[in-house]
Scaffold this active site. Structure first.
Site, PDB file in Angstrom:
ATOM      1  N   ASP A 438       0.661  82.391 -23.637  1.00  0.00           N
ATOM      2  CA  ASP A 438      -0.447  81.356 -24.169  1.00  0.00           C
ATOM      3  C   ASP A 438      -0.156  80.335 -25.278  1.00  0.00           C
ATOM      4  O   ASP A 438       0.728  79.711 -25.360  1.00  0.00           O
ATOM      5  CB  ASP A 438      -2.441  81.684 -25.118  1.00  0.00           C
ATOM      6  CG  ASP A 438      -3.196  81.094 -24.162  1.00  0.00           C
ATOM      7  OD1 ASP A 438      -2.861  79.931 -24.181  1.00  0.00           O
ATOM      8  OD2 ASP A 438      -4.221  81.724 -23.355  1.00  0.00           O
ATOM      9  N   HIS A 483      -7.363  77.299 -27.042  1.00  0.00           N
ATOM     10  CA  HIS A 483      -7.223  77.521 -26.482  1.00  0.00           C
ATOM     11  C   HIS A 483      -6.146  80.004 -25.657  1.00  0.00           C
ATOM     12  O   HIS A 483      -6.989  80.596 -26.573  1.00  0.00           O
ATOM     13  CB  HIS A 483      -6.596  77.987 -24.858  1.00  0.00           C
ATOM     14  CG  HIS A 483      -6.857  78.112 -23.461  1.00  0.00           C
ATOM     15  ND1 HIS A 483      -6.245  79.391 -23.107  1.00  0.00           N
ATOM     16  CD2 HIS A 483      -7.595  78.069 -22.640  1.00  0.00           C
ATOM     17  CE1 HIS A 483      -6.408  79.894 -22.261  1.00  0.00           C
ATOM     18  NE2 HIS A 483      -7.426  79.328 -21.483  1.00  0.00           N
ATOM     19  N   SER A 694      -9.885  83.198 -17.974  1.00  0.00           N
ATOM     20  CA  SER A 694      -9.032  83.558 -19.263  1.00  0.00           C
ATOM     21  C   SER A 694      -9.933  83.908 -20.758  1.00  0.00           C
ATOM     22  O   SER A 694      -8.734  84.602 -21.101  1.00  0.00           O
ATOM     23  CB  SER A 694      -8.468  81.773 -20.462  1.00  0.00           C
ATOM     24  OG  SER A 694      -7.446  80.652 -19.397  1.00  0.00           O
TER      25      SER A 694
END
Length: 988
Positions: A438, A483, A694
Site C-alpha cells: 500500500d 490510505h 480498499s
C-alpha cells in the site's frame, strides 16, 4: 480479445459506415494472414526460426468428437505437432511437448499457442484434413498479440505531452494522426455508453465535446512543459512456450552475475537492463545495429515491403492505423534517435521459467531524464516486442492507485452487537503474518507502533510488536491521506496488548497478527509496484524454501488500475501464476470504486484474476444504528449493513467470470489515521473514517488470517483448540471457507436519493455480479463450539482425473442441538495462469453437484453446470435430520490429466447449538430501508392530507364566490324587470 478489432475494423473517421469498414477490414485481414505465413516461411529458410501459431481443435456437433475433453484434444494436437516435427526436422517428442500452451478450453473447442516451423504448421493443417479432424492453424500476428486498448493507452500518454495549444507548430504529423485516432476511439465509446443508458447521442455528444475542450485548455495552461510528470505504463510480455530454454536461463543468469558480482540470482525475479534488451531482441546484437531496424520494419505488416507492394497494386488503400505505424517507425528507426532510450532507459524484470512454464517479462521506462523522443521510442518498442517471434502476448498497464474496525470485526464474527466470539475464544490472528502492499504506514500510530519506538526495516524481525518487515520500495512513509495506515490497522491493528478481551474502537480484524509491508506510494500519489515475485515475497523470502510456518501466506492489495481495465491482464496472469506455484498462498484484492450508477463490468485489474479473492464493499451501520460511534463520520442518511455501497465495482470480467466473489464492510470504516507532524517520541492514537473497497479488502484479509490460525492450531473439526490435527490449509481451502459461509441476505445497492427524495435501491441476488457469493460470515463458515451456526467438513488438495467423478457423503445430524436448516458445499480450484485478455480464462472445467435422493442440485443458482468460474457453491435448503447427501466433483473438461481442488461442506454434523440468537444480529434486524420507506410514507401522507385540505378550502371559497356572484346577478335582474317590464331571457 486483442487489438485486432481496432487495428483492422477501425472506422475511418465519422463518415465510414459499418459495412464499408468491414469490407476493408476483411481485405486487410486476408492480406496480413498471407504476409505472416510468408514471413514465417522466410525466417525458417533463412535462420531456421520457428513462429508462434494458434492451433485449434474443434468439433462439428453433427458428427464426431463433440464430447472430447480439452485434455484429449490437446493430446491429439500434440501428436500431430510431434509427428510433423519429426518428419520434417527429426525432432524428438520431448522437444515438442514444451511448445504447446493452452489459451482456450471449452466444450467442443481447445486452442493453444505453439512455436513451430511454418512447414510443420502447414503439414498439421493438411494432415488434419486428410484424416477428417477439425483443426485450424493461424499464425499469431502482431495485432493478435497486443491486448485490447494497448495503442489507446500509449496514445493517452502521448496526448498529455502535446496538450498545450502553444506548441502546435512542433507537433509531427503522426502525432496529430494519433490524437485524431484517440479522439475517434473515445467518442465511439462515449456514444455506446449514451446509447446503452437510453440517452440522446445527437444532443449529448456536442456537450461532451465542449466539456472536454474546456478541460484540455485548463490542463494546457497548468502543465504546458511539465514532462517530468509523464508516467509511461509498464508493459507486460508473455514469452511463447519453448522460446526460453534451460540453456537460455543459464546464459542470462550468467550475464547478470557478471554484471552485479552476486551469485544470489533468482531467474524468476531478474532485474536486467542492456543485457535483457540485447538478449530479447537479437540474441547478443546491439539495438542500434541496422539489422534490428530491418527486423522491426520487416516483421510488421504495415511497414513491410509486402504491404507496400499491395498498396501500390490497390491504389494506395490503407487505413489510419497503417499510416500511423509507418510514420512512427520512420520517425524512430532511421536516425538512431532511440538508441539511448532503448539501451539505457528501460528497466526490465524477468520471470524466466523452465519449460513447459511460460516466462514473463515486464519493462518500465526510467523517468530520470526525459528525452524529446522517448515517448515515441517506447511506442515503437512496444510494437517491435509484439512483432517478435518469441512473444505471444504484450499489453500495457494503466497507472495504479489506492482504491479509496472494531465494528467490522464484530460483523464478520457473527454480527451480534458487542460480541467477538472468535476473539473471546483466542482466535485473533496470533501467529499469523499478513503481507500488505500500500501507500505506506505511519509507524507512529499507537495501533501499529512498537513499544520501544524502533523503526521496521526490510530485514525480518519477529520480535517487533506489529510490523515485522517494511520494504521501502517507493519510500518509507505514508502520505497525507493515510490510505496504507488505515488498511494495515484494519487487518491487524491493536491499541493495547494488555487490554485483555476489551476491543478498542480501531482494533483490527486479526488484531493478534503481524504485518509484513511493501511500500508502493510515491510522493506524487502514484504507486510504484515491483515485480510480482518481489511483491509477493514480502514476508516470505528465504523462509519459503525453509518451509517456515511464519511466512506470510495472505497478501492484501487495496489498489488497482486507475481506469477500468476489465479484462484479464498480464498482471492478473502474474498474480495467478504465483498462487498456482505456491498453493498455500492467496491474494485478496479490491474490486475498485467505479460502480456508481450500477456500472457493470467495472471491476479492474489485477482483481480480474482467477485464483485470488476479489472484494466488494457493503455498508457497516446506517439509519442511526450506531450514530454515537461514528460521531462526525457517519452519513446519517446511510442505509444499514445489508446494503451494498454504490461505489463498489461490479462484474463480470470481460470473459464473463463472476466478480466480486464476496463483499465486506467498506463504508465509514474507522481505523488508524496519520499524523505526519506528531511527536516523534510518543505514539498517537488517531483514527479516521474512510470508505472504499480498499477498506473492505483488509477486513477479508484479516478474516482469512483467523481461518488460517483455526486450521494451524487444530481447532478443526471439533471447534476446540488442539483437538484436531495441525493443518497447513491451501489458498484454495481458505477461499472455499470464505465463499461457502458467505450470506446472501442483502437488500440491495444503496444509490442514495434522487432530487425528489426517492430512495434509489437496486435489487441484488445471490451469485450476481454485485455481491457474488455474499457477505462474509465466520458463524456460518467454521465450527466454534457454542458460537457457530454450522459444523464443517473439508477436503484439501484433493485430485480429480479428467472425465472422472469423486464422491463425498455427508449426513445431517441435529441430535446435539445444532438447528441450521441448510447444507452448503463449495468447490474451489487454483489453476495455471491464462494468456492475457483470454476470452475463456478458466482452462479446467470442474463441476459440483449435490444429490439428495433423486434430486440433483446445481451450483451458483443455475439449473445446470457452470463452466465459466473456478469457484462453485451448491446450497440445499431445509435438509431433513438424518438425511445423507452425496457431493459429486466431476473433472468435466480438463486441460491436463488431473486437477487439484479444495472442497468445504457446512451444515449440522453433530455439533451443539449456537448460544447467540442470530435472529437478533445486525443483519436480520437491519430495518434502515424500512424506516426510510416509513418516513417517506409519513411525509407523503402528510403532504397528501395537506393537499386535500388545501383543495377543499379552495373549492369551498370558489363555490362561495360563485354563489355570491349569482345572487348579485339575480337581484340586478329583478331590479331591471321592475324598471323595464318582463323579458323571456332570464338566464344568468
Amino acid at each position: 480479445h486483442s487489438e485486432v478489432n481496432e487495428e483492422f475494423a477501425y472506422k475511418e473517421g465519422q463518415t465510414e459506415n459499418d459495412e464499408e469498414a468491414m469490407k476493408r477490414a476483411e481485405r486487410h485481414w486476408e492480406s496480413v494472414i498471407e504476409f505472416e505465413w510468408g514471413r514465417c516461411l522466410r525466417e525458417e529458410v533463412a535462420w531456421n526460426n520457428r513462429c508462434p501459431f494458434v492451433l485449434c481443435h474443434f468439433s462439428d456437433p453433427t458428427r464426431d468428437h463433440f464430447n472430447m475433453s480439452g485434455n484429449m484434444r490437446q493430446k491429439e494436437l500434440w501428436t500431430m505437432v510431434a509427428d510433423a516435427s519429426s518428419e520434417y526436422w527429426g525432432y524428438e517428442e520431448s522437444n515438442v511437448a514444451d511448445n504447446l500452451k493452452a489459451v482456450y478450453n471449452s466444450a467442443g473447442l481447445w486452442c493453444g499457442y505453439a512455436r513451430v516451423h511454418a512447414t510443420v504448421a502447414e503439414r498439421i493443417e493438411s494432415k488434419a484434413k486428410d484424416i477428417g479432424k477439425y483443426v485450424s492453424v493461424t499464425p499469431v500476428m502482431m495485432q493478435m498479440k497486443m491486448m485490447p486498448s494497448t495503442v489507446r493507452r500509449m496514445l493517452q500518454v502521448i496526448q498529455y505531452l502535446y496538450r498545450a495549444e502553444g506548441v502546435g507548430d512542433k507537433i509531427p504529423d503522426f502525432v496529430r494522426r494519433g490524437r485524431r485516432m484517440l479522439v475517434e476511439m473515445e467518442e465511439e465509446d462515449e456514444k455506446s455508453a449514451i446509447a446503452a443508458r437510453g440517452g440522446n447521442v445527437e444532443e449529448e455528444m456536442p456537450l461532451l465535446r465542449k466539456k472536454k475542450e474546456e478541460a484540455e485548455r485548463n490542463l494546457a495552461m497548468s502543465n504546458v512543459d511539465d514532462r517530468t510528470r509523464w508516467n509511461f505504463p509498464t508493459a507486460d510480455i508473455l514469452i511463447c512456450p519453448g522460446y526460453v530454454t534451460a540453456q537460455n536461463i543459464r546464459d542470462v543468469v550468467g550475464l547478470v552475475r557478471s554484471r552485479t558480482g552476486s551469485q544470489e540470482v533468482d531467474p524468476r525475479d531478474l532485474e536486467v537492463t542492456a543485457e535483457m534488451t540485447a538478449w530479447m531482441f537479437a540474441k547478443q546484437v546491439e539495438f542500434s545495429d541496422p539489422d534490428i531496424q530491418d527486423f522491426v520494419e520487416g516483421n510488421m505488416y504495415w511497414t513491410s515491403e509486402y504491404s507496400k507492394h499491395l498498396r501500390e497494386e490497390e491504389g494506395g488503400e490503407t487505413n489510419q492505423r497503417g499510416e500511423f505505424w509507418r510514420e512512427v517507425f520512420e520517425h524512430t528507426l532511421h536516425d538512431k534517435s532511440c538508441d539511448v532510450t532503448w539501451t539505457t532507459k528501460l528497466q526490465w524484470r524477468a520471470n524466466l521459467a523452465p519449460p513447459p512454464d511460460m516466462s514473463t517479462l515486464s519493462v518500465t521506462y526510467d523517468r530520470g531524464e526525459v528525452g524529446d523522443a522517448d515517448d515515441w521510442c517506447i511506442i515503437s518498442m512496444i510494437a517491435a516486442i509484439a512483432a517478435h517471434g518469441g512473444v505471444c502476448s504484450v499489453g500495457v498497464r494503466s497507472d495504479l492507485e489506492p482504491e479509496f474496525n472494531a465494528e467490522a470485526s464484530m460483523m464478520v464474527q457473527g454480527g451480534i452487537q458487542g460480541r467477538w466470539p472468535w476473539f473471546d475464544s483466542g482466535l485473533d490472528g496470533t501467529g499469523q503474518v499478513v503481507a500488505v502492499s500500500d501507500t505506506g504506514i505511519d509507524l507512529g500510530n499507537c495501533y501499529m507502533s512498537d513499544e520501544d519506538g524502533r523503526q521496521a526495516t526490510g530485514t525480518r524481525d519477529d520480535t517487533r510488536r506489529k510490523v515485522v518487515e517494511y520494504h521501502a520500495n517507493a519510500d518509507n512513509l505514508d502520505d497525507e491521506h493515510g490510505h496504507g495506515t488505515h488498511v494495515v490497522t484494519t487487518v491487524a491493528g491493536r491499541l493495547d496488548e494488555n487490554s485483555g478481551s476489551d476491543v478498542n474502537s480501531a482494533d483490527g480484524v486479526a488484531r493478534g497478527a503481524k504485518i509484513a509491508f511493501m511500500d508502493l506510494g510515491t510522493p506524487d500519489g502514484r504507486l510504484w509496484v515491483p515485480s510480482h515475485n518481489q511483491l509477493f515475497n514480502t514476508g516470505r523470502g528465504a523462509r519459503v524454501q525453509d518451509n517456515n510456518d511464519t511466512v506470510a501466506k495472505i497478501h492484501s492489495a487495496s489498489w488497482g488500475a486507475s481506469e477500468i481495465t476489465n479484462g484479464y491482464t498480464g498482471q492478473s496472469a502474474q498474480f495467478d501464476d504465483y498462487m498456482y506455484r505456491n498453493d498455500d498462498f492467496i491474494v485478496i484484492a479490491a474490486a475498485g470504486n467505479d460502480g456508481h450508477n450500477d456500472l457493470m463490468n467495472s471491476v479492474s485489474s489485477p482483481a480480474t484474476f482467477k485464483n485470488g479473492i476479489t472484494v466488494g464493499a457493503s455498508h457497516i451501520f446506517g439509519g442511526g444504528q450506531r450514530a454515537d460511534f461514528f460521531s462526525g463520520g457517519q452519513d446519517k442518511d446511510l442505509l444499514g449493513p445489508t446494503y451494498l455501497a454504490d461505489f463498489s465495482s461490479r462484474g463480470p470480467t470481460r470473459d464473463g467470470r463472476r466478480k466480486p466473489e464476496v463483499v465486506a464492510p467498506g463504508k465509514n470504516i474507522m481505523s488508524g489515521g496519520v499524523d505526519l507532524n506528531g511527536d516523534p517520541d510518543a505514539c498517537h492514537p488517531l483514527i479516521a473514517s474512510k470508505a472504499g473497497t480498499s477498506m473492505a479488502t483488509p477486513v477479508v484479509s484479516g478474516t482469512a488470517a483467523l481461518i488460517r490460525q483455526y486450521f494451524e492450531e487444530g481447532w478443526y473439526p471439533d471447534g476446540r483448540k488442539g483437538t484436531g490435527p495441525a493443518m497447513n490449509p491451501s489458498g484454495a481451502l481458505v477461499k472455499a471457507v470464505l465463499l461457502n459461509g458467505a450470506q446472501t441476505n442483502m437488500h440491495g445497492v444503496d444509490n442514495g436519493s434522487d432530487s425528489l427524495g426517492n430512495r434509489q435501491i437496486t435489487p441484488v441476488t445471490a451469485y450476481d455480479n454485485n455481491i457474488g457469493f455474499g457477505r462474509i460470515d465466520l458463524s456460518t463458515s467454521l465450527y466454534l463450539e457454542g458460537f457457530s451456526e454450522v459444523q464443517a467438513e473439508v477436503w484439501d488438495r484433493e485430485l480429480v482425473n479428467d472425465g472422472e467423478t469423486n464422491q463425498y457423503e455427508v449426513t445431517i445430524n441435529r441430535s446435539s442441538g445444532c438447528a441450521f436448516r441448510d447444507l452448503s458445499a463449495t468447490l474451489v480450484w487454483v489453476e495455471p495462469a491464462s494468456i492475457g485478455d483470454c476470452t475463456r480464462c478458466v482452462q479446467n472445467d470442474l463441476d459440483i453437484t449435490v444429490t439428495q435422493g433423486g434430486t440433483v442440485h446445481y451450483p451458483n443458482g443455475l439449473n445446470g453446470k457452470d463452466d465459466r468460474n473456478n469457484a462453485e457453491r451448491v446450497v440445499v435448503r431445509n435438509v431433513g435430520d438424518g438425511e445423507t447427501l452425496t457431493i459429486n466433483v466431476v473433472g468435466a473438461n480438463l486441460n491436463g490429466p488431473s486437477q487439484k481442488f479444495a472442497l468445504v461442506a457446512t451444515g449440522c454434523f453433530g455439533g451443539v447449538a449456537n448460544s447467540f440468537n442470530k435472529a437478533n444480529d445486525v443483519f436480520n434486524t437491519d430495518n434502515s430501508g424500512d424506516s426510510w420507506t416509513t418516513t417517506r410514507i409519513i411525509i407523503v401522507a402528510a403532504c397528501s392530507a395537506f393537499a386535500f385540505v388545501f383543495v377543499c378550502c379552495c373549492c369551498s371559497l370558489l363555490c362561495h364566490r360563485r354563489h355570491q356572484k349569482k345572487k348579485k346577478v339575480q337581484e340586478k335582474a329583478k331590479h331591471h324587470k321592475a324598471s323595464h317590464g318582463h323579458h323571456e331571457d332570464d338566464s344568468d
